[in-house]
Design a protein around this motif. Structure first.
Motif, PDB file in Angstrom:
ATOM      1  N   ARG A 295       0.830  -1.212   0.000  1.00  0.00           N
ATOM      2  CA  ARG A 295       0.000   0.000   0.000  1.00  0.00           C
ATOM      3  C   ARG A 295       0.862   1.258   0.000  1.00  0.00           C
ATOM      4  O   ARG A 295       1.953   1.282   0.544  1.00  0.00           O
TER       5      ARG A 295
ATOM      6  N   ARG B  50      -8.883   9.073  -0.547  1.00  0.00           N
ATOM      7  CA  ARG B  50      -7.863  10.073  -0.916  1.00  0.00           C
ATOM      8  C   ARG B  50      -7.334   9.787  -2.322  1.00  0.00           C
ATOM      9  O   ARG B  50      -7.122  10.705  -3.108  1.00  0.00           O
TER      10      ARG B  50
ATOM     11  N   THR C 251      -8.754   6.216   3.499  1.00  0.00           N
ATOM     12  CA  THR C 251      -7.472   6.074   2.811  1.00  0.00           C
ATOM     13  C   THR C 251      -7.687   5.907   1.314  1.00  0.00           C
ATOM     14  O   THR C 251      -7.071   6.593   0.502  1.00  0.00           O
TER      15      THR C 251
END
Length: 153
Positions: free
Chosen positions: A98, A135, A132
């Motif tokens: 990630r 975004r 997350t």
């Protein structure tokens, strides 16, 4: 992560490397343990990727011999367009990968396939708590403003 990232269609030989990503995706959305998807659903999902009559497709992000992420998408008709719409249904990146551009590369891969299919629209949904991912999504797409309603049977 120094190795090159390749986004490509899934192949049958990927199953053993795809499955942990699929299970991670489902666990993220609370489908694990007693609430896990039935094995038959996983097997049917996998088989659809290789059935020419199915509108469901899969891409994976690969680096070396490791799969780092997956996305599943499908094409469908609409009453408001002639060309097919593309629904990006699933997107998942392994925990250790990630923040390295894997999710964006997978989305761009879906965009490429949508353009090739003549689609002018790719859309998806995510849970409102998935800040997350949102975004990233805010960088690569626009929020439609639509709210999803559903009824389960």
């Amino acid at each position: 992560m120094s190795a090159e990232i390749i986004v490509r269609p899934v192949v049958r030989q990927d199953f053993d490397r795809w499955l942990p990503l699929w299970e991670g995706y489902n666990a993220f959305y609370g489908r694990s343990g007693p609430t896990a998807l039935a094995e038959a659903i996983t097997q049917m999902t996998w088989s659809r990727f290789f059935d020419a009559y199915e509108p469901v497709h899969a891409l994976v992000a690969e680096s070396g011999d490791r799969l780092l992420g997956l996305t599943h998408y499908l094409f469908h008709r609409s009453t408001t367009a002639i060309e097919p719409n593309c629904y990006l249904q699933d997107l998942f990146t392994s925990q250790h990968a990630r923040g390295k551009g894997i999710g964006k590369a997978l989305i761009e891969g879906v965009y490429d396939r949508a353009r090739e299919a003549g689609s002018k629209r790719v859309y998806w949904q995510t849970h409102e708590t998935n800040q997350t991912a949102m975004r990233l999504y805010d960088q690569v797409a626009e929020r439609s403003g639509f709210v999803v309603y559903r009824r389960l049977f």
